[in-house]
Design an enzyme around this catalytic site. Structure first.
Site, PDB file in Angstrom:
ATOM      1  N   GLU A  83       0.827  -1.203   0.000  1.00 40.32           N
ATOM      2  CA  GLU A  83       0.000   0.000   0.000  1.00 40.32           C
ATOM      3  C   GLU A  83       0.863   1.256   0.000  1.00 40.32           C
ATOM      4  O   GLU A  83       1.861   1.353   0.715  1.00 40.32           O
ATOM      5  CB  GLU A  83      -0.936   0.001   1.211  1.00 40.32           C
ATOM      6  CG  GLU A  83      -1.969  -1.118   1.167  1.00 40.32           C
ATOM      7  CD  GLU A  83      -3.144  -0.870   2.092  1.00 40.32           C
ATOM      8  OE1 GLU A  83      -3.065   0.048   2.937  1.00 40.32           O
ATOM      9  OE2 GLU A  83      -4.141  -1.605   1.975  1.00 40.32           O
ATOM     10  N   ARG A 124     -18.560  -1.855  -0.252  1.00 43.12           N
ATOM     11  CA  ARG A 124     -18.742  -2.682   0.938  1.00 43.12           C
ATOM     12  C   ARG A 124     -20.112  -2.390   1.543  1.00 43.12           C
ATOM     13  O   ARG A 124     -20.443  -1.240   1.831  1.00 43.12           O
ATOM     14  CB  ARG A 124     -17.658  -2.400   1.972  1.00 43.12           C
ATOM     15  CG  ARG A 124     -16.251  -2.675   1.467  1.00 43.12           C
ATOM     16  CD  ARG A 124     -15.246  -2.636   2.598  1.00 43.12           C
ATOM     17  NE  ARG A 124     -13.869  -2.744   2.092  1.00 43.12           N
ATOM     18  CZ  ARG A 124     -12.820  -3.055   2.839  1.00 43.12           C
ATOM     19  NH1 ARG A 124     -12.979  -3.282   4.133  1.00 43.12           N
ATOM     20  NH2 ARG A 124     -11.617  -3.126   2.313  1.00 43.12           N
ATOM     21  N   ARG A 183      -1.704 -10.796   3.182  1.00 41.92           N
ATOM     22  CA  ARG A 183      -2.903 -11.647   3.178  1.00 41.92           C
ATOM     23  C   ARG A 183      -3.759 -11.267   1.968  1.00 41.92           C
ATOM     24  O   ARG A 183      -3.455 -10.327   1.255  1.00 41.92           O
ATOM     25  CB  ARG A 183      -3.701 -11.415   4.455  1.00 41.92           C
ATOM     26  CG  ARG A 183      -4.034  -9.942   4.692  1.00 41.92           C
ATOM     27  CD  ARG A 183      -4.776  -9.701   5.985  1.00 41.92           C
ATOM     28  NE  ARG A 183      -4.881  -8.295   6.303  1.00 41.92           N
ATOM     29  CZ  ARG A 183      -5.772  -7.457   5.796  1.00 41.92           C
ATOM     30  NH1 ARG A 183      -6.653  -7.900   4.917  1.00 41.92           N
ATOM     31  NH2 ARG A 183      -5.806  -6.186   6.159  1.00 41.92           N
TER      32      ARG A 183
END
Length: 229
Positions: free
Chosen positions: A63, A126, A80
């Site tokens: 990131e 989301r 992950r």
């Protein structure tokens, strides 16, 4: 990122995750509307170098923060699969979880960097069980659930009519993904999906997403992490 135990590492292009609430991502877009092709290749190359330098294997996400002048700053690496891996899979047609399993089994990556192309445009919202204005959690019974569908629409969720949303965990109850050949096509499909989805009995942030979708700044791209505030 994908990296195996044989010294191979590739990037799967970038995601723009600038629309956040209290550093929690709400909307993710791939590829980023804020990068040109030169920036895209530069950033991907940096991520590959970093991954190889530390001997990392498996799937992961590097990131960065980008400032107003276009400069990039390393922030962290998430070692992950992330919530928004769906849009990366969509634009590249690479099954990230399947590649993870192959790497864990000691097999080499099936892809080289030149084979990875961003083939379309994808966006993910989301869906959270929370008040769209106050962001307070909204656990309880879902009386009615209707999932959107159609070409270019994917929804990842465990909910159903009669499902009880518990108060103990993260408020996310689903991920709504739309893709299209270009930005306009993906946005059009997402706009329809947001009108089709029905979740009754609890409050969700779907009305917030519908409101954001109408904003000129969001439509134009180029939003930053302070946009929602």
């Amino acid at each position: 990122m994908l990296a195996d135990n044989h010294g191979n590492a590739i990037h799967l292009y970038e995601r723009d995750c600038s629309i956040q609430r209290r550093n929690q991502k709400l909307i993710e877009i791939a590829p980023s509307p804020q990068l040109d092709e030169a920036q895209r290749q530069y950033l991907g190359g940096l991520a590959v170098l970093a991954t190889k330098a530390v001997g990392y294997t498996n799937a992961g996400t590097v990131e960065f923060l980008q400032d107003a002048d276009g400069r990039f700053y390393f922030m962290e690496m998430n070692t992950r699969v992330q919530v928004e891996h769906t849009i990366t899979e969509t634009i590249t047609s690479v099954d990230i979880v399947e590649e993870q399993i192959r790497v864990a089994a000691g097999l080499p990556l099936r892809y080289q960097q030149h084979q990875i192309k961003h083939q379309c445009y994808a966006i993910q919202f989301r869906v959270n069980a929370e008040d769209p204005k106050t962001f307070m959690p909204s656990p309880g019974i879902i009386n009615l659930y209707h999932s959107p569908g159609g070409p270019g629409i994917r929804i990842d969720s465990h909910i159903y009519s009669g499902y009880k949303v518990p108060p103990f965990y993260d408020s996310m109850i689903g991920k709504l993904i739309a893709h299209g050949a270009d930005r306009d096509a993906a946005f059009a499909r997402m706009r329809n999906a947001l009108t089709e989805i029905v979740i009754e009995g609890i409050k969700t942030n779907v009305p917030l997403h519908q409101e954001i979708f109408q904003h000129a700044a969001f439509q134009a791209g180029g939003t930053d992490i302070h946009y929602l505030e």
